[in-house]
Design an enzyme around this catalytic site. Structure first.
Site, short mmCIF file in Angstrom:
data_model
loop_
_atom_site.label_atom_id
_atom_site.label_comp_id
_atom_site.label_asym_id
_atom_site.label_seq_id
_atom_site.Cartn_x
_atom_site.Cartn_y
_atom_site.Cartn_z
N LYS A 180 4.26 6.17 4.52
CA LYS A 180 3.58 4.87 4.56
C LYS A 180 3.69 4.21 5.93
O LYS A 180 3.54 3.00 6.06
CB LYS A 180 4.16 3.97 3.47
CG LYS A 180 3.86 4.49 2.06
CD LYS A 180 4.42 3.59 0.97
CE LYS A 180 5.87 3.86 0.71
NZ LYS A 180 6.38 3.08 -0.46
N PRO B 255 0.82 -1.20 0.00
CA PRO B 255 0.00 0.00 0.00
C PRO B 255 0.86 1.26 0.00
O PRO B 255 2.02 1.23 0.38
CB PRO B 255 -0.78 -0.12 1.30
CG PRO B 255 0.18 -0.85 2.21
CD PRO B 255 0.92 -1.82 1.33
N GLU B 256 0.25 2.36 -0.41
CA GLU B 256 0.96 3.63 -0.45
C GLU B 256 0.19 4.65 0.37
O GLU B 256 -0.73 4.29 1.10
CB GLU B 256 1.16 4.05 -1.91
CG GLU B 256 1.95 2.98 -2.68
CD GLU B 256 2.17 3.27 -4.14
OE1 GLU B 256 2.12 4.46 -4.53
OE2 GLU B 256 2.40 2.32 -4.91
#
Length: 294
Positions: A61, A2-3
């Site tokens: 992140k 994920p970002e």
């Protein structure tokens, strides 16, 4: 993955549903690769029980819970980390891997907490590239202290951005992936903003003309803000975005142009064949390159 948008969606969910509640029970996984517990798992769990969640914080992140007293649990999401709150939908992003309808908590849970009102949440990671740590002050210690300005909370001014690019003699994609330069941008966002600003991933940052730098600065702001506004729900991303065509290295075309798969900054990059010239694309009018939800 994920970002920044996916981690921000998790932060907002925790902020909305868990702040002000006390941790009644905690369980961390017996997984030394993911759970960094110098004093041991039992000590980690004891440090959580009885503490009240004051805020959910994020930089790049990385996410952490601010409690009413330290230490604070920190979550570096890696390639597949995800937050789940029992009974409450949290965006399932592409390749989050864990199915929220599996057994609860998931066998891939690395950090589980039950709050004083019965609400439960879990941080999972099937691929085991995430990290769960305890910090006395997360912002003063690596990895968070080493991060550059957050792409959402601390956007660079146009002039600062141009000045920074002018001093970087590396490929622009590699630079965008450098979390000490800007934090929160990963592979899919970098591909998207370069696509929208018509810049080839291998273009040297310091060689970019001013108009390309300005287009890139605007694309970063627009893509990040839009993805955050829709809680990183990929089904709500504009259909014109490269995002929908870049997964799995499958042959495909966007606007009649073939998608190319190249390597830059140690990562696979997705660009269109028309962008493979060393000089990159010339900027085009904003209405031509920036998608909007339809």
């Amino acid at each position: 993955m994920p970002e920044l948008p996916e981690v921000e969606a998790a932060r907002r969910a925790l902020q909305a549903h868990c702040v002000g509640r006390r941790i009644a029970r905690c369980a961390v996984a017996d997984d030394a690769k993911v759970v960094v517990a110098a004093a041991g798992r039992a000590a980690f769990e004891r440090a959580m029980v009885g503490r009240t969640i004051v805020a959910a914080r994020r930089r790049g992140k990385n996410l952490w819970l601010q409690l009413d007293a330290p230490p604070f649990p920190s979550f570096q999401f890696g390639m597949a980390g995800a937050i789940y709150i029992k009974g409450i939908p949290v965006t399932n992003y592409k390749r989050s891997v864990v199915n929220s309808e599996e057994e609860w908590p998931s066998k891939h849970s690395k950090f589980f907490a039950e709050l004083d009102d019965g609400l439960e949440f879990s941080f999972t990671d099937k691929r085991r590239f995430a990290r769960v740590r305890l910090f006395e002050d997360p912002e003063t210690l690596p990895p968070i202290s080493e991060l550059g300005p957050d792409a959402l909370f601390e956007p660079m001014s146009v002039d600062s951005f141009l000045d920074s690019l002018g001093r970087k003699k590396i490929g622009i994609k590699a630079l965008l992936l450098d979390q000490s330069f800007i934090s929160g941008i990963g592979n899919w966002i970098a591909d998207e903003v370069l696509y929208q600003s018509r810049i080839h991933p291998l273009q040297i940052a310091s060689n970019l003309p001013r108009e390309s730098c300005e287009a890139l600065h605007q694309s970063i702001e627009e893509v990040v803000k839009y993805a955050v506004e829709v809680d990183a729900d990929m089904d709500r991303f504009p259909k014109e975005w490269l995002f929908h065509h870049r997964w799995g290295k499958k042959p495909g075309k966007v606007d009649g142009k073939k998608i190319e798969f190249i390597t830059a900054g140690g990562r696979v990059n997705h660009c269109l064949r028309a962008a493979t010239a060393k000089t990159g694309w010339n900027p085009v009018q904003q209405n031509d390159i920036r998608g909007r939800e339809r």
